[in-house]
Design an enzyme around this catalytic site. Structure first.
Site, PDB file in Angstrom:
ATOM      1  CB  CYS A 199      -0.867  -0.016   1.261  1.00 37.80           C
ATOM      2  SG  CYS A 199      -1.878   1.457   1.463  1.00 37.80           S
ATOM      3  CB  CYS A 259      -2.710   3.838  -5.750  1.00 36.32           C
ATOM      4  SG  CYS A 259      -4.052   3.072  -4.807  1.00 36.32           S
TER       5      CYS A 259
HETATM    6  N1  DGL Z   1      -3.722   0.455  -2.201  1.00 40.01           N
HETATM    7  C1  DGL Z   1      -3.522   1.657  -1.434  1.00 40.01           C
HETATM    8  C2  DGL Z   1      -2.316   2.419  -1.971  1.00 40.01           C
HETATM    9  O1  DGL Z   1      -1.475   1.793  -2.626  1.00 40.01           O
HETATM   10  C3  DGL Z   1      -4.815   2.410  -1.399  1.00 40.01           C
HETATM   11  C4  DGL Z   1      -4.905   3.338  -0.272  1.00 40.01           C
HETATM   12  C5  DGL Z   1      -6.303   3.701   0.134  1.00 40.01           C
HETATM   13  O2  DGL Z   1      -6.905   2.899   0.845  1.00 40.01           O
HETATM   14  O3  DGL Z   1      -6.742   4.792  -0.202  1.00 40.01           O
HETATM   15  O4  DGL Z   1      -2.140   3.596  -1.727  1.00 40.01           O
END
Ligand code: DGL
Length: 280
Positions: free
Chosen positions: A80, A199
């Site tokens: 993440c 992301c």
């Molecule tokens: N997959 C997360 C990232 O890489 C998403 C973050 C979120 O929950 O907004 O930033």
């Protein structure tokens, strides 16, 4: 948490994300290193993290890491970007020495920043990410350390994670928001020739992102670079490799409804998933 309460026996690799996005990283890691055991933990009940404060993202991420340590993981990957940007440093520098200096938590931003020099001729790179990741400027700082000649322009896409978490990535709403942010980014810097999908949810929007990206611009989803970097890390750290069990298994944990997680995760991964509920 006390180190003495943690088992020193080898265990699985922990992979953590706020929701489903980390599955895009997990699948690349497992493709490269299928022999290991893995636990995937999605904090779907509290996703998205992207608009949350530094303190909350840190607190939620620390809880997830501690849970994975208690389940026997010696190595946890924050799959993440938001957690990597807002919590990783504090966990590495402040928490790990107290919890267990031999355990490791690794993020996804550094491995992605390391590859970017290969993909840009104009030396203008775009970052699409959550508001939290963009506001942290972590990509700008990491890329500046490695490639001081590269200009980095970020665009926050607050609606993209909710689109994925709600399985709306093929809807007309997705067209609207994907086009909006790509147009903004490329209007701000028309010299961009490489865009990092900063992301881990965004690869699920890749067909839409491709549709609205002019040809000649390279899109960089990060999963394969994170997987290669982890492989290299383990090659350099046999002491960590020896603390990972090799049963080729995977467990899926979610803070939300396990049935609904299993249903979505099966679509994302293209194979059946059984999920368990966990409280952090
Ligand atoms: N997959 C997360 C990232 O890489 C998403 C973050 C979120 O929950 O907004 O930033």
């Amino acid at each position: 948490m006390q180190a003495s309460r943690l088992s020193s026996a080898p265990g699985p690799i922990g992979v953590f994300d706020s929701g489903y996005g980390g599955l895009t990283v997990l699948s690349q890691i497992r493709a490269l290193m299928p022999q290991f055991d893995y636990i995937y933990l999605g904090d779907n009940a509290r996703a998205p993290y992207g608009n949350r404060s530094f303190e909350l993202v840190y607190e939620f991420t620390r809880q997830a890491v501690e849970r994975l340590f208690r389940m026997g993981c010696h190595l946890v990957i924050l799959a993440c970007n938001t957690a990597s940007a807002k919590a990783l440093r504090t966990i590495q520098q402040r928490d790990l020495p107290l919890i267990d200096p031999n355990r490791r938590v690794l993020g996804v931003i550094r491995p992605t920043a390391e590859c970017v020099g290969l993909f840009t001729h104009t030396r203008h790179v775009g970052i699409l990410a959550t508001p939290g990741t963009i506001r942290s400027h972590t990509y700008n700082l990491e890329i500046a350390k490695l490639f001081p000649d590269i200009h980095v322009e970020g665009e926050a896409c607050p609606m993209w994670v909710p689109l994925v978490e709600n399985r709306e990535w093929e809807s007309p709403g997705a067209d609207y928001f994907v086009k909006q942010h790509l147009t903004r980014l490329l209007t701000t810097d028309p010299l961009i020739d490489a865009i990092i999908l900063g992301c881990t949810h965004y690869p699920l929007l890749l067909p839409k992102i491709r549709q609205f990206t002019p040809s000649g611009i390279r899109l960089i989803p990060q999963g394969q670079y994170v997987a290669t970097s982890l492989h290299t890390y383990l090659g350099r750290h046999p002491e960590m490799m020896n603390r990972i069990t090799c049963g080729a298994s995977i467990r899926f944990l979610t803070t939300e409804q396990p049935d609904s997680f299993a249903q979505s995760a099966s679509i994302f991964l293209s194979h059946p998933v059984i999920a368990e509920h966990v409280t952090l």
